[in-house]
Design an enzyme around this catalytic site. Structure first.
Site, PDB file in Angstrom:
ATOM      1  N   HIS A  52      -4.265  -5.681  -1.683  1.00  0.00           N
ATOM      2  CA  HIS A  52      -4.933  -5.423  -0.238  1.00  0.00           C
ATOM      3  C   HIS A  52      -5.717  -6.376   0.119  1.00  0.00           C
ATOM      4  CE1 HIS A  52      -3.516  -1.285  -0.783  1.00  0.00           C
ATOM      5  NE2 HIS A  52      -3.903  -1.141   0.574  1.00  0.00           N
ATOM      6  N   SER A 100       0.730  -1.210   0.077  1.00  0.00           N
ATOM      7  CA  SER A 100       0.250  -0.063  -0.021  1.00  0.00           C
ATOM      8  C   SER A 100       0.830   1.318  -0.068  1.00  0.00           C
ATOM      9  CB  SER A 100      -1.030  -0.084   1.176  1.00  0.00           C
ATOM     10  OG  SER A 100      -2.070   0.982   1.027  1.00  0.00           O
ATOM     11  N   GLU A 139      -2.005  -1.991  -8.305  1.00  0.00           N
ATOM     12  CA  GLU A 139      -3.096  -2.519  -7.455  1.00  0.00           C
ATOM     13  C   GLU A 139      -3.526  -1.011  -6.434  1.00  0.00           C
ATOM     14  OE1 GLU A 139      -3.475  -3.200  -3.775  1.00  0.00           O
ATOM     15  OE2 GLU A 139      -1.776  -2.144  -3.420  1.00  0.00           O
TER      16      GLU A 139
END
Length: 337
Positions: free
Chosen positions: A305, A114, A237
């Site tokens: 995630h 992330s 992502e």
């Protein structure tokens, strides 16, 4: 710049954890404690970062405090892996203050996902150390079985042993992005059948680079963003974004000529994607942005995630066979035995 490979983890090694952005050790104490117990049960020692249990509202501490927390761990010779507790929004603030020389002298595994994309890519860009897009302490190892065990299987296979090359990724049979309050969760999350979509043909080989789509915007054009060169395979992502934000991000990459240089895109699952009633997926958005460009895409890869999570080394040669529908790593990511 030559590539630097960290050493694999051994039983009894010390894993240091830090909070480069959000203070997960404060807002998710139950999940944090469960994560600690889980990794200790696997035989590792844990070294808390200096900001463990601390917070400054939206972040764990000031920029300098967060940088010092990270530097203290990478300077500690007993710490062999440095893992983030979670992501957030402000990890890029640390990049000018990292002790890169310490990592050159004593390379170690740096892992997270992330918002930590900024640190993973920045370190790779500055010194060539292979970094790892993979589980974070609280967010990943605080999950309940069986998903946490599946995430750990990838962690162990990638970082605790020398897997033979080429290393082929195996698709998890089931996955989830179900949202449950971390402090009240007592049962495993419901899961659904998994599927990876291979859109393209032939075999593509290139250096695997990338991470969180939104985070990369915070380092784009800086010395901390690795140059995307011809033939690279781009990992992308994101999480909790609306379709309009994803379209903007993909269009940014197109405007920068990225899709003209890469040989393929590996598009991870988007956690709780908000399609704004369109019924479209991130893949649909990317195809529209490409506007007929025949760029091969692997869609739904589980380095993202969602749970379980696969570990992806950044800066390593990868190969995608779109006809046989498989993805593998061809280059080493750990120092040879």
């Amino acid at each position: 710049m030559s590539v630097i490979l960290p050493k694999p983890l051994k039983p009894g090694d010390k894993i240091g954890f830090f909070s480069p952005s959000s203070p997960a050790t404060v807002f998710a104490p139950t999940r944090f404690n469960r994560a600690e117990m889980f990794l200790r049960s696997k035989g590792f020692e844990l070294q808390p970062g200096l900001l463990t249990g601390q917070h400054d509202h939206y972040r764990s501490g000031s920029i300098q405090q967060r940088a010092e927390e990270f530097n203290a761990l990478i300077r500690n010779p007993e710490v062999r892996c440095v893992m983030s507790t979670i992501g957030g929004s402000n990890s890029n603030a640390l990049l000018p203050y990292i002790d890169y020389d310490a990592l050159i002298r004593d390379p170690k595994i740096i892992i997270g996902y992330s918002d930590v994309t900024a640190l993973l890519l920045g370190i790779y860009a500055k010194i060539g150390l292979i970094t790892f897009y993979g589980p974070a302490l609280v967010a990943s190892f605080g999950e309940l079985p069986p998903l946490v065990e599946e995430t750990y299987q990838s962690f162990e296979a990638m970082l605790c042993q020398h897997s033979p090359l080429p290393f082929q990724y195996l698709m998890p049979q089931r996955w989830t992005d179900t949202k449950i309050d971390w402090e009240t969760q007592t049962e495993p999350k419901p899961t659904q059948d998994n599927a990876w979509r291979y859109r393209g043909s032939g075999i593509v080989t290139g250096c695997l680079i990338g991470g969180n789509l939104n985070t990369m915007a915070g380092i784009w054009g800086s010395p901390y963003m690795p140059e995307i060169i011809d033939g690279d395979i781009l990992l992308l992502e994101d999480s909790l974004k609306g379709i309009e934000t994803v379209e903007r991000a993909f269009c940014h990459l197109k405007a920068c000529g990225v899709f003209d240089r890469v040989s393929a895109v590996v598009l991870g699952k988007h956690e709780l994607f908000d399609d704004k009633g369109t019924g479209r997926t991130p893949l649909d958005v990317l195809i529209e942005v490409l506007n007929g460009q025949a760029l091969p895409i692997l869609y739904g890869f589980d380095s993202c995630h969602t749970h379980p999570m696969l570990v992806t080394p950044l800066g390593v040669e990868a190969e995608i066979d779109f006809d046989a529908e498989r993805i593998c790593l061809k280059g080493p990511w750990l120092e040879p035995a």
